[in-house]
Design an enzyme around this catalytic site. Structure first.
Site, PDB file in Angstrom:
ATOM      1  N   CYS A 157       0.862  -1.183   0.000  1.00  0.00           N
ATOM      2  CA  CYS A 157       0.000   0.000   0.000  1.00  0.00           C
ATOM      3  C   CYS A 157       0.893   1.225   0.000  1.00  0.00           C
ATOM      4  CB  CYS A 157      -0.894  -0.015   1.231  1.00  0.00           C
ATOM      5  SG  CYS A 157      -2.029   1.388   1.326  1.00  0.00           S
ATOM      6  N   HIS A 214      -9.141  -4.030  -1.587  1.00  0.00           N
ATOM      7  CA  HIS A 214      -8.118  -3.230  -0.898  1.00  0.00           C
ATOM      8  C   HIS A 214      -8.481  -1.739  -0.953  1.00  0.00           C
ATOM      9  CE1 HIS A 214      -3.775  -2.141   0.049  1.00  0.00           C
ATOM     10  NE2 HIS A 214      -4.276  -1.001  -0.401  1.00  0.00           N
ATOM     11  N   GLU A 215      -8.814  -1.253  -2.151  1.00  0.00           N
ATOM     12  CA  GLU A 215      -9.087   0.188  -2.292  1.00  0.00           C
ATOM     13  C   GLU A 215     -10.356   0.580  -1.536  1.00  0.00           C
ATOM     14  OE1 GLU A 215      -6.778   2.004  -3.227  1.00  0.00           O
ATOM     15  OE2 GLU A 215      -5.574   0.436  -4.165  1.00  0.00           O
ATOM     16  N   HIS A 250     -10.067   1.263   2.135  1.00  0.00           N
ATOM     17  CA  HIS A 250      -9.591   2.601   2.521  1.00  0.00           C
ATOM     18  C   HIS A 250     -10.755   3.538   2.851  1.00  0.00           C
ATOM     19  CE1 HIS A 250      -5.227   2.570   1.936  1.00  0.00           C
ATOM     20  NE2 HIS A 250      -5.362   1.934   0.786  1.00  0.00           N
TER      21      HIS A 250
HETATM   22 NI    NI Z   1      -3.692   1.033  -0.169  1.00  0.00          NI
END
Ligand code: NI
Length: 181
Positions: A100, A142-143, A146
């Site tokens: 990341c 993953h995104e 966030h």
């Molecule tokens: Ni990331």
């Protein structure tokens, strides 16, 4: 458009739940997306979420096409995904390496669902839906994490896999990867 500083783990703004976008076709959104693409490309990332540049809105970008340095890396179409929703199309998960831009220099094995459906809006405010698997599904999970204030270390189940990228590569545990995020 300027390349923005990417916030790093330890910055409380990365742990916030982000707000939905309500206005499309605005100069603000256009400039945000332009900054995000410039920043992602400058940092050689596979994806970026708005909170990583300090904007707590539910906006992510990701994707890359054939990188000559890594011809075997799977392509993911370049995508703007706003106000995303993910539904699971399987209970199955698989572990693979993640990094990341907000956790620079480190990698760990992270379990992710292998088959998901995601929907949301593009930069024009048009809705779309995709069913995806594998690395594409991983990047989206993953995104989108966030946007809920979740960084991948919170998803790691085997902390023994967590390490510095160069050490993991040197020791043959991690194969060189195309992207930093
Ligand atoms: Ni990331």
């Amino acid at each position: 458009m300027p390349v923005k500083k990417v916030l790093r783990m330890g910055e409380p703004d990365l742990l916030q739940e982000s707000q939905a976008v309500t206005d499309f076709n605005t100069t603000f959104l256009e400039e945000l997306l332009s900054d995000m693409w410039d920043t992602m490309h400058a940092e050689n990332g596979a994806g970026l979420a708005a909170p990583q540049i300090g904007v707590n809105l539910r906006v992510v970008i990701f994707g890359f096409e054939d990188n000559p340095r890594y011809p075997d890396a799977p392509d993911i179409p370049t995508t703007v995904l706003i106000n995303p929703k993910i539904s699971l199309l399987t209970d199955e998960t698989e572990e693979n390496w993640e990094g990341c831009l907000s956790v620079p220099g480190l990698r760990a094995m992270v379990p992710r669902y292998t088959h998901i459906r995601y929907s949301g809006y593009n930069e024009k405010g048009e809705p779309f839906t995709r069913d995806v698997t594998g690395f594409h599904a991983r990047v989206v999970q993953h995104e989108c994490d966030h946007l809920d204030g979740i960084l991948y270390p919170q998803r790691v189940t085997d902390m023994k896999s967590f390490g510095f990228r160069d050490e993991l590569e040197k020791n043959g545990l991690l194969v060189a990867q195309p992207c930093d995020d």
